[in-house]
Structures are given as structure tokens and as C-alpha cells.
Write an enzyme that holds these catalytic residues in place. Structure first.
Site, PDB file in Angstrom:
ATOM      1  N   LYS A 129     -17.656   5.752  -6.730  1.00 48.32           N
ATOM      2  CA  LYS A 129     -17.858   4.701  -5.739  1.00 48.32           C
ATOM      3  C   LYS A 129     -18.811   5.251  -4.683  1.00 48.32           C
ATOM      4  O   LYS A 129     -18.494   6.207  -3.981  1.00 48.32           O
ATOM      5  CB  LYS A 129     -16.539   4.284  -5.088  1.00 48.32           C
ATOM      6  CG  LYS A 129     -16.726   3.190  -4.049  1.00 48.32           C
ATOM      7  CD  LYS A 129     -15.527   3.075  -3.131  1.00 48.32           C
ATOM      8  CE  LYS A 129     -15.892   2.219  -1.931  1.00 48.32           C
ATOM      9  NZ  LYS A 129     -14.947   2.404  -0.814  1.00 48.32           N
ATOM     10  N   GLY A 181     -11.183  -0.751   7.859  1.00 46.57           N
ATOM     11  CA  GLY A 181     -10.008  -0.443   8.666  1.00 46.57           C
ATOM     12  C   GLY A 181      -9.685  -1.439   9.755  1.00 46.57           C
ATOM     13  O   GLY A 181      -8.718  -1.254  10.496  1.00 46.57           O
ATOM     14  N   ALA A 207     -12.986  -3.418   2.003  1.00 47.84           N
ATOM     15  CA  ALA A 207     -12.924  -3.266   3.460  1.00 47.84           C
ATOM     16  C   ALA A 207     -12.583  -4.572   4.172  1.00 47.84           C
ATOM     17  O   ALA A 207     -13.147  -5.623   3.864  1.00 47.84           O
ATOM     18  CB  ALA A 207     -14.225  -2.704   4.032  1.00 47.84           C
ATOM     19  N   GLY A 208     -11.658  -4.450   5.123  1.00 42.45           N
ATOM     20  CA  GLY A 208     -11.335  -5.553   6.019  1.00 42.45           C
ATOM     21  C   GLY A 208     -10.012  -6.246   5.767  1.00 42.45           C
ATOM     22  O   GLY A 208      -9.515  -6.967   6.625  1.00 42.45           O
ATOM     23  N   ASN A 230      -7.108   0.293   1.484  1.00 36.66           N
ATOM     24  CA  ASN A 230      -6.386   1.519   1.798  1.00 36.66           C
ATOM     25  C   ASN A 230      -5.551   1.325   3.060  1.00 36.66           C
ATOM     26  O   ASN A 230      -4.324   1.333   3.033  1.00 36.66           O
ATOM     27  CB  ASN A 230      -7.365   2.678   1.944  1.00 36.66           C
ATOM     28  CG  ASN A 230      -6.693   4.019   2.182  1.00 36.66           C
ATOM     29  OD1 ASN A 230      -7.355   5.023   2.401  1.00 36.66           O
ATOM     30  ND2 ASN A 230      -5.375   4.096   2.142  1.00 36.66           N
ATOM     31  N   THR A 231      -6.235   1.108   4.189  1.00 37.94           N
ATOM     32  CA  THR A 231      -5.558   1.018   5.479  1.00 37.94           C
ATOM     33  C   THR A 231      -4.469  -0.045   5.502  1.00 37.94           C
ATOM     34  O   THR A 231      -3.388   0.177   6.065  1.00 37.94           O
ATOM     35  CB  THR A 231      -6.586   0.720   6.592  1.00 37.94           C
ATOM     36  OG1 THR A 231      -7.606   1.726   6.572  1.00 37.94           O
ATOM     37  CG2 THR A 231      -5.927   0.707   7.960  1.00 37.94           C
TER      38      THR A 231
END
Length: 262
Positions: free
Chosen positions: A103, A164, A190-191, A212-213
């Protein structure tokens, strides 16, 4: 499970369309438990931050996440230019016995963590010449997404909002435009902040979502991992089921004629 429901990356089929990261958990045991609960089969690892064998004095993620059961997707998080990103990918390939699925992310600055498109394109071109299979983090610009596809990236991964941030999808039209014009898997990266965000991503017709976050920093990561698993599945099924069209007026849900009380 039929092929329609499977995500295909680099010729390999996956039952889960949820991809997960490995950072921000309290320890590697929690990382393992959350990933297992998520049902994810592709696990992304920041090579510059997480040990997968490059440091024999630190705990090794691969002692917790079995590479025989999961696809380990090394990423170039923390790279701000093409040179560093290319070098990181080559290190990852050495550690993972020549595996070249990566990635790619090249960031523009530390405040926004927004992609640097120029450096991303430069790195992608060099890595593809070296037979790497590139899944690439990028902006929500459909022209850039198409260019990355055209040069040979096997999956394009536009952001929904800043890394994040947990803001969810702030660019629905842009994501939809990318999806409608793509010939490779589109995986939003993301987001995402909660399950409804993940479901919405899939309802737009995306092929998958990476997070992830949203899981690791939830009050209960294991429970959130389960919620995300269900959200991705329900959003995918809802998209393929075909939602009813939106209208600006009410419609009765039962027949207007032949009332039994008339």
C-alpha cells in the site's frame, strides 16, 4: 459464498471487504483480538513504525498475526517523498520473502496527512516498473484516481476525510464519481469514524473500506470491530439490493384501492 460477494486483489479472492490497520492498539494481543473480531483478511502494517521482523529485539507483529492466515499489506505511512516510499517498499519486500503487494502512501504534510499526488505518481511509476503491485492512497480527485489506475495501480484508495479524523464521508459526490469511472477496486481509506460511515462507503458502490483509528481508538475496540464487520457487509448488500429512489412526496405503503372497509 459466490464470486459476486468476494473482493479480488492481485488475483486473490477475499470474503471480507474490510481491511484493517495495526496501529494505536494498547498492545499486540488487543491488535490480534480486534482483527479477528473484524473478520478482515487483509491487514496493513506501517513498515516504518511496526516490527514485522526488521528488529529482532522488539515484539514481532507476525507472532500475533499469522501471515499464513492473513495477507500482510505493508504500507509506507510516514513517507513524505517518493524516494523514501520506494525504499520502504523494497525493505518490506525483503522482509516478506519477496512479496510485492504494497500500500503506497506519500503524504504532503504532517498537519493534514493529505496525499502528495506528485510524489505518489512518481513513486508508483518506479515501483510498478519493479513489478510491485500497488494499492495506492490518494485524494478524492477522479482524474488523479484514473491516472493512477492507468499507470498500473491495482487498487485506488481515496480518502473520505483526513486520516484519523473520524469525520466520515465528506466528499460523497467525488467518491461516487471515482467509483463510476474505475476499472480497478476502489477502497476508501481514511476518515471512517463509526459503523454508519463504513456502511455508507459500501452503499456508494465501493469495493471495500480500510480503517484503523475507528476501531483501535474506540472505547471498546473489539465491539467496534464486530460492528464494522457487520456495517461493511450490510452496506455492500444494500448497494447490490438497489435502494428505492428518493422522492419529494409521500407514497402509501399499502394499496389505495380495494380497501376491505369500504
Amino acid at each position: 459464498m459466490d464470486d459476486l460477494t468476494k473482493l479480488v486483489i492481485d488475483g486473490k479472492s477475499y470474503n471480507s471487504r474490510l481491511l484493517v490497520g495495526t496501529g494505536k492498539y494498547k498492545d499486540l494481543s488487543e491488535t490480534k483480538e480486534a482483527i479477528t473480531a473484524s473478520g478482515a483478511e487483509i491487514v496493513t502494517v506501517a513498515i516504518r513504525r511496526m516490527n514485522i521482523g526488521q528488529d529482532n529485539k522488539s515484539p514481532n507483529l507476525l507472532d500475533y498475526i499469522d501471515p499464513n492466515k492473513f495477507t500482510i499489506l505493508p504500507n509506507t505511512a510516514g513517507c513524505y517523498n517518493a524516494k523514501d516510499a520506494v525504499r520502504t517498499c523494497r525493505i518490506a519486500a525483503e522482509i516478506l520473502n519477496g512479496e510485492k503487494l504494497v500500500k503506497l502512501e506519500v503524504l504532503g504534510d504532517e498537519k493534514t496527512l493529505y496525499p502528495n499526488v506528485t510524489e505518489t505518481l512518481k513513486a508508483a511509476e518506479e515501483l510498478i516498473k519493479d513489478d510491485f503491485k500497488i494499492m495506492v492512497y490518494t485524494t478524492d480527485d477522479h482524474l488523479v484516481a484514473k491516472e493512477l489506475e492507468n499507470i498500473g495501480c491495482i487498487s485506488v484508495m481515496p480518502l473520505a476525510s483526513p486520516i484519523g479524523s473520524g469525520l466520515g464521508i465528506q466528499n460523497e459526490y467525488n467518491i461516487l464519481t471515482i467509483v463510476e469511472n474505475a476499472s480497478v477496486p476502489i477502497i476508501v481509506d481514511a476518515g471512517v469514524g463509526t459503523a454508519s460511515d463504513a456502511s455508507k462507503v459500501m452503499e456508494l458502490g465501493c469495493d471495500g473500506v480500510l480503517m484503523n483509528t475507528a476501531i483501535a481508538c474506540a472505547k471498546n475496540p473489539l465491539l467496534m470491530a464486530k460492528a464494522m464487520r457487520k456495517a461493511v457487509e450490510s452496506g455492500y448488500e444494500a448497494f447490490h439490493a438497489g435502494r428505492i429512489p428518493k422522492k419529494d412526496h409521500a407514497l402509501p405503503s399499502s394499496p389505495e384501492e380495494g380497501n376491505i372497509c369500504d
